[in-house]
Enzyme design. Structure first.
Site, PDB file in Angstrom:
ATOM      1  CE  LYS A  35      25.535 -45.151  95.142  1.00 27.44           C
ATOM      2  NZ  LYS A  35      24.358 -45.045  95.940  1.00 27.44           N
ATOM      3  CE1 TYR A 264      -2.011 -50.203  74.499  1.00 30.72           C
ATOM      4  CE2 TYR A 264       0.021 -49.676  75.662  1.00 30.72           C
ATOM      5  CZ  TYR A 264      -0.704 -50.516  74.831  1.00 30.72           C
ATOM      6  OH  TYR A 264      -0.124 -51.652  74.340  1.00 30.72           O
TER       7      TYR A 264
END
Ligand SMILES: Cc1ncc(COP(=O)(O)O)c(C=O)c1O
Length: 375
Positions: A35, A264
């Protein structure tokens, strides 16, 4: 897609892991859980590799994933187990998928679609033995089993499996493990009394496969261990090989003075004149922003740590006075037995207080997967 970054997937490692896990489980048939795009490795490629390594079943969460396996020409038995309203149940039946049934409403949908298609649907009844997530609650089990037995008599379904899932198999000795096993035995006895004869009974995930021989039954379901990552960080499983290496070429380097704030928020400030290397992978590619000032990276043959904030498309590494140049690969995680010094997905999970599942499944769509052929 970025051509400077890649997730290299070693298909030989995937098939070797499947082989090793089947041996560890004493030869019990193995389901490769593929999955979520094969835990980020590529679902169809992972499926083929695990089947080549001896897995005889595949597991997916969604019916759509199971259908994709069929479209890829894979005819091995597939169990798909999350079936909210609106899922393509009829298509799943027509494709011969085993459908995981967790409550009466899903059973009714499957039965009515089987009637409409004039097909016998393969159904695996899931008992909730204590995870309190999917699965039929103990109070409803007898009623759902009886309804399934009636539908089987009518030729609308075949109850091909009875199964469950552990809550704490990754914590060996946790009291819930024995309690869930007892509850599973009870659920099986009820199914037996109702006349059901499932082909497979199963409860083990990777952690249980590795630690609980008494929980093997007829099938074991391996997800994370198939990808070479251990669900129990302290457990050494010799021979298990991480299949994915995430790496990117350095985009540029620059020299900066002491006291330079980096990325940042200037959450990293250089303490000397130094060189910075820009690695063009960011949180859009699955490098969590929480790895700011913490994520481990192998660059220029040395283990280093991300300097400053992880941005959407890039992060920075302080390489000091080392000779690192644009174009060199920075390795975020991989297989240290093949590439000495490479961090592992578990190393990332440890610094981020998460599990390696989250690290590999989140590698973004912008990162091309490159496959090494099966040996
Ligand atoms: C129902 C079920 N079975 C098996 C697995 C495989 O678990 P693991 O990756 O721990 O082996 C999962 C994964 O979450 C699952 O949801």
């Amino acid at each position: 897609m970025a051509h400077f970054a890649r997730a290299r997937v070693d298909l030989g490692a995937l098939s070797g892991n499947a082989r090793l896990l089947k041996e560890r489980a004493g030869g019990t048939p193995l389901m490769g859980v593929v999955k979520a795009d094969g835990y980020g490795h590529g679902m169809v490629q992972a499926a083929h590799a695990m089947l080549a390594g001896g897995a005889t079943w595949l597991g997916t969460a969604h019916i759509g994933e199971g259908l994709e396996l069929r479209r890829a020409g894979i005819s091995a038995p597939v169990l798909s187990w999350i079936i909210p309203p609106g899922e393509p149940v009829g298509e799943g039946i027509a494709a011969g998928l085993d459908l995981g049934v967790s409550d009466m409403a899903v059973l009714e949908t499957v039965v009515s679609e089987a009637r409409r298609l004039d097909r016998t649907a393969r159904v695996q009844l899931k008992a909730d033995t204590g995870l309190n997530r999917g699965g039929v609650s103990p109070g409803d089990w007898e009623r759902v089993v009886a309804a399934a037995a009636r539908a089987e008599t009518d030729g609308l379904i075949k109850v091909s499996g009875v199964w469950s899932h552990f809550a704490c198999a990754d914590e060996p000795g946790h009291p819930s493990i024995a309690a869930q096993l007892d509850a599973f035995h009870e659920a099986l006895a009820t199914a037996d009394k109702a006349g059901l004869e499932p082909e497979v009974r199963h409860i083990s995930n990777s952690a249980a496969l590795l630690t609980l021989p008494e929980a093997r039954f007829d099938l074991v379901r391996a997800g994370i261990a198939g990808y070479g990552l251990c669900p129990i960080p302290d457990l050494d499983v010799p021979g298990l090989r991480p299949a994915m290496t995430l790496e990117s070429r350095v985009a540029l380097t620059k020299r900066v003075p002491a006291g330079s704030g980096v990325s940042y928020g200037h959450r990293y400030v250089t303490d000397r004149e130094t060189s910075l290397a820009l690695v063009p992978l960011g949180y859009a590619d699955g490098v969590p922003r929480a790895a700011t000032n913490r994520g481990p990276v192998l660059l220029g043959d040395r283990a280093r740590t991300i300097a400053g904030t992880v941005c959407m498309d890039q992060f920075v590494v302080d390489v000091g006075d080392d000779d690192v140049s644009a174009g060199e690969y920075a390795v975020l995680f991989g297989d240290p037995s093949r590439q000495p010094g490479a961090p592992t997905a578990q190393d990332w999970a440890t610094v981020l207080d998460t599990i390696p599942y989250e690290i590999v499944t989140r590698v973004g769509v912008r990162v091309p997967r490159e496959y090494t052929a099966l040996p």
